[in-house]
Design a protein around this motif. Sequence first.
Motif, mmCIF file in Angstrom:
data_model
loop_
_atom_site.group_PDB
_atom_site.id
_atom_site.type_symbol
_atom_site.label_atom_id
_atom_site.label_comp_id
_atom_site.label_asym_id
_atom_site.label_seq_id
_atom_site.Cartn_x
_atom_site.Cartn_y
_atom_site.Cartn_z
ATOM 1 N N LEU A 68 0.755 -1.229 -0.020
ATOM 2 C CA LEU A 68 -0.149 -0.131 0.054
ATOM 3 C C LEU A 68 1.081 1.437 -0.073
ATOM 4 N N GLY A 69 0.357 2.363 -0.905
ATOM 5 C CA GLY A 69 1.302 3.670 -0.867
ATOM 6 C C GLY A 69 0.405 4.702 -0.455
ATOM 7 N N THR A 70 0.181 5.486 -1.256
ATOM 8 C CA THR A 70 -0.477 6.873 -1.172
ATOM 9 C C THR A 70 -1.779 7.034 -2.043
ATOM 10 N N ILE A 71 -2.613 8.020 -1.559
ATOM 11 C CA ILE A 71 -3.945 8.234 -2.244
ATOM 12 C C ILE A 71 -3.963 9.948 -2.261
ATOM 13 N N ALA A 72 -4.197 10.350 -3.317
ATOM 14 C CA ALA A 72 -4.588 11.793 -3.359
ATOM 15 C C ALA A 72 -5.846 12.089 -4.029
ATOM 16 N N PHE A 73 -6.928 12.870 -3.545
ATOM 17 C CA PHE A 73 -8.122 13.355 -4.450
ATOM 18 C C PHE A 73 -7.748 14.516 -4.963
ATOM 19 N N GLY A 74 -7.996 14.603 -6.357
ATOM 20 C CA GLY A 74 -7.938 15.898 -7.166
ATOM 21 C C GLY A 74 -6.284 16.449 -7.059
ATOM 22 N N SER A 75 -6.130 17.507 -6.582
ATOM 23 C CA SER A 75 -4.968 18.299 -6.610
ATOM 24 C C SER A 75 -4.584 18.209 -4.942
#
Length: 177
Positions: A68-75
């Motif tokens: 598992l790493g990272t998640i970003a929504f939009g900017s």
Amino acid sequence: MTSYGMPYLLEDKTGKLTGSHFVDINDRLRFTLRCTSWGSTHATYIIYNMTSGTDPVATLTFGSNNSLGTIAFGSGPQVPMSSFLESLPIGSAKSRRFIGSDGQQYRWSWRTAQGEEWTCTNASNRHIASYSLKVPGEPEYAQSSGCVLTIEEAYPHLAAEMLASLTIMRHIVAHNL
């Protein structure tokens, strides 16, 4: 949006974690999951909202060895997937919860409802979304996997979050994390 009195039925065109198109049968929502980079140290996937253009709505970056790493929504900022999609105090890795952009808690669970591979409920245990595999014996179609992401009609504002969190959950099971 038009109210049909029915949930969003997003047909998963390939059924694969490596990329697919998710298109509502009434063409109310359309998303694309695309792998944009793949290597020994990471894999990056972007979810695009094709309903209103080609805006990226989420970026999922998995670490080495499919971790598992990272998640970003939009900017927005990158958040560890393990913080966004938390393990439950009691239960398996195949059941995790997250806080949606509406401030409510949602939980994905694996194979807890008949006919559903994945089920998402809210804190009141109300059905919000599900992911179902192709029905055994159903004919093969050239343009479809037979898999469907269903999102209840009252929750289109969470569709990108449902698809992103579902993708992570499917990744967890596929890689036995």
